[in-house]
Design a protein around this motif. Structure first.
Motif, short mmCIF file in Angstrom:
data_model
loop_
_atom_site.label_atom_id
_atom_site.label_comp_id
_atom_site.label_asym_id
_atom_site.label_seq_id
_atom_site.Cartn_x
_atom_site.Cartn_y
_atom_site.Cartn_z
N GLU A 117 10.27 4.75 -6.55
CA GLU A 117 9.02 5.87 -5.72
C GLU A 117 7.67 5.35 -6.26
O GLU A 117 6.71 5.20 -6.24
N CYS A 118 8.04 3.69 -5.82
CA CYS A 118 7.15 2.99 -5.98
C CYS A 118 7.07 1.89 -5.52
O CYS A 118 8.03 1.80 -4.64
N ALA A 119 5.89 1.97 -4.99
CA ALA A 119 4.98 1.05 -3.34
C ALA A 119 4.11 -0.38 -3.54
O ALA A 119 3.18 0.06 -4.89
N GLU A 120 4.06 -0.75 -3.20
CA GLU A 120 2.77 -2.52 -3.02
C GLU A 120 1.99 -1.85 -2.46
O GLU A 120 2.44 -2.18 -0.89
N PHE A 121 0.45 -2.57 -1.99
CA PHE A 121 -0.20 -2.20 -0.84
C PHE A 121 -0.66 -3.88 -0.88
O PHE A 121 -0.95 -4.27 -1.88
N GLY A 122 -0.77 -4.39 0.38
CA GLY A 122 -1.57 -5.34 0.97
C GLY A 122 -1.75 -4.99 2.28
O GLY A 122 -1.64 -4.86 3.03
N GLY A 123 -3.36 -6.10 2.59
CA GLY A 123 -3.65 -5.75 3.93
C GLY A 123 -4.80 -6.99 4.11
O GLY A 123 -4.81 -7.63 3.26
N SER A 124 -5.27 -6.78 5.58
CA SER A 124 -6.00 -8.08 5.76
C SER A 124 -6.90 -6.99 6.88
O SER A 124 -6.14 -5.92 7.90
N VAL A 125 -7.73 -7.73 7.07
CA VAL A 125 -9.29 -6.97 8.26
C VAL A 125 -9.53 -8.72 8.82
O VAL A 125 -9.74 -8.80 8.03
N ASN A 126 -9.70 -8.14 9.89
CA ASN A 126 -10.28 -9.42 10.15
C ASN A 126 -11.87 -9.61 10.29
O ASN A 126 -11.99 -8.29 10.64
N LYS A 127 -11.88 -10.60 10.73
CA LYS A 127 -13.75 -11.41 9.48
C LYS A 127 -14.88 -9.95 10.88
O LYS A 127 -15.76 -10.07 10.57
N THR A 128 -14.14 -10.33 11.86
CA THR A 128 -15.40 -9.74 12.84
C THR A 128 -15.47 -8.66 12.53
O THR A 128 -16.58 -8.20 13.09
N GLU A 129 -14.48 -8.13 11.88
CA GLU A 129 -14.14 -6.62 11.87
C GLU A 129 -15.11 -5.71 10.11
O GLU A 129 -14.48 -4.40 10.20
N ARG A 130 -15.50 -6.66 9.54
CA ARG A 130 -16.03 -6.64 8.49
C ARG A 130 -16.89 -5.31 8.38
O ARG A 130 -17.85 -5.85 9.08
N GLY A 131 -17.26 -4.26 7.85
CA GLY A 131 -18.37 -3.52 7.29
C GLY A 131 -18.44 -2.03 7.93
O GLY A 131 -19.14 -1.34 8.00
N ARG A 132 -17.14 -2.17 8.54
CA ARG A 132 -16.75 -0.89 8.96
C ARG A 132 -16.28 0.00 7.88
O ARG A 132 -15.87 0.99 8.39
N GLY A 133 -15.26 -0.29 7.11
CA GLY A 133 -14.82 0.25 5.79
C GLY A 133 -13.50 0.35 6.35
O GLY A 133 -12.39 1.27 5.04
N LEU A 134 -12.64 -0.72 6.98
CA LEU A 134 -11.76 -0.82 7.69
C LEU A 134 -10.52 -0.34 6.34
O LEU A 134 -9.77 0.23 6.26
N GLY A 135 -10.95 -1.75 4.86
CA GLY A 135 -10.07 -2.05 3.60
C GLY A 135 -10.02 -0.49 2.76
O GLY A 135 -8.73 -0.13 2.64
N GLN A 136 -10.88 0.18 3.05
CA GLN A 136 -10.88 1.38 2.10
C GLN A 136 -10.08 2.10 2.58
O GLN A 136 -9.47 2.84 2.20
N GLN A 137 -10.12 2.38 4.95
CA GLN A 137 -9.43 4.07 4.93
C GLN A 137 -8.13 2.80 5.31
O GLN A 137 -7.15 3.97 4.78
#
Length: 231
Positions: free
Chosen positions: A105-125
């Motif tokens: 029941e435990c999970a680990e989160f990792g993420g990445s966003v292209n530099k050109t797409e920063r500022g759209r809040g994709l990391g939060q989403q």
């Protein structure tokens, strides 16, 4: 250990709940299937040196990233992504579940966003989507390992209510998740439906433009082979 790339946190004011509101429309986030492994690889290889360092916790080279992608276990873990109009991944989240039967029941989160797409809040989403899915799957604890200098990711975690503990150059955040509700299950079904529809539309648009390019090439070839007047 999954590390996280520096994700955008500019849209979170600090009073946002741990999961997004029902029916809120964001960038369509689709589950990434195993057949898209090459797209995952292209997305990660496109990260520059700093982003690779933040994502993996070390200066990963192309060979190391390739080994990571080839080792992804789609029967256990889950990946979610944002696809652009060209159907390439511009943002990616990896939910890794514990292999220990006593900690499923435990999970680990990792993420990445292209530099050109920063500022759209994709990391939060991506993080919101991970929380939603983990709750519906029955997970009760979500971990985030990040470099302590990755202030944006740690801010996202804190804003969700996570407890962040720093140990030198690395930090660990853990977020206790509430149980799933009818609303969260409906929300995930709607999110999945929107994302699948969005992807199909992008596929159809690409096929349409490919067909037009084919007709153009066909006509261009026919005109080139046609004898000119006066010859």
């Amino acid at each position: 250990m999954l590390m996280t790339e520096e994700l955008t946190a500019t849209e979170n004011s600090g009073d946002k709940p741990a999961h997004k509101a029902l029916l809120r429309v964001d960038a369509p986030i689709r589950e990434v299937p195993e057949r898209h492994r090459e797209r995952i690889l292209r997305h990660l290889l496109a990260l520059d040196e700093r982003d690779r360092y933040l994502r993996f916790g070390y200066m990963a080279n192309d060979a190391q990233i390739t080994r990571y992608v080839n080792s992804l276990d789609f029967s256990r873990d889950e990946l979610y992504g944002v696809y652009e109009n060209n159907l390439e991944l511009v943002a990616l989240a990896h939910l890794a579940y514990s292999e220990d039967p006593q900690h499923r029941e435990c999970a680990e989160f990792g993420g990445s966003v292209n530099k050109t797409e920063r500022g759209r809040g994709l990391g939060q989403q991506l993080f919101d989507r991970a929380i939603l899915h983990c709750r519906n799957r029955g997970a009760h604890l979500l971990f985030i390992h990040a470099l302590s200098e990755n202030k944006a990711m740690l801010k996202i975690a804190r804003n969700a209510g996570a407890i962040v503990e720093r140990s030198g150059s690395e930090s660990e955040a853990h977020l206790v998740l509430p149980e799933a509700t009818v609303a969260t299950r409906i929300e995930e079904l709607l999110d999945d439906s929107v994302a699948r529809t969005d992807y199909r539309i992008k596929q159809q648009v690409r096929q349409f433009w490919a067909f037009l390019d084919f007709l153009h090439d066909l006509r261009t070839g026919a005109n080139a082979s046609r004898p000119q007047d006066g010859r």
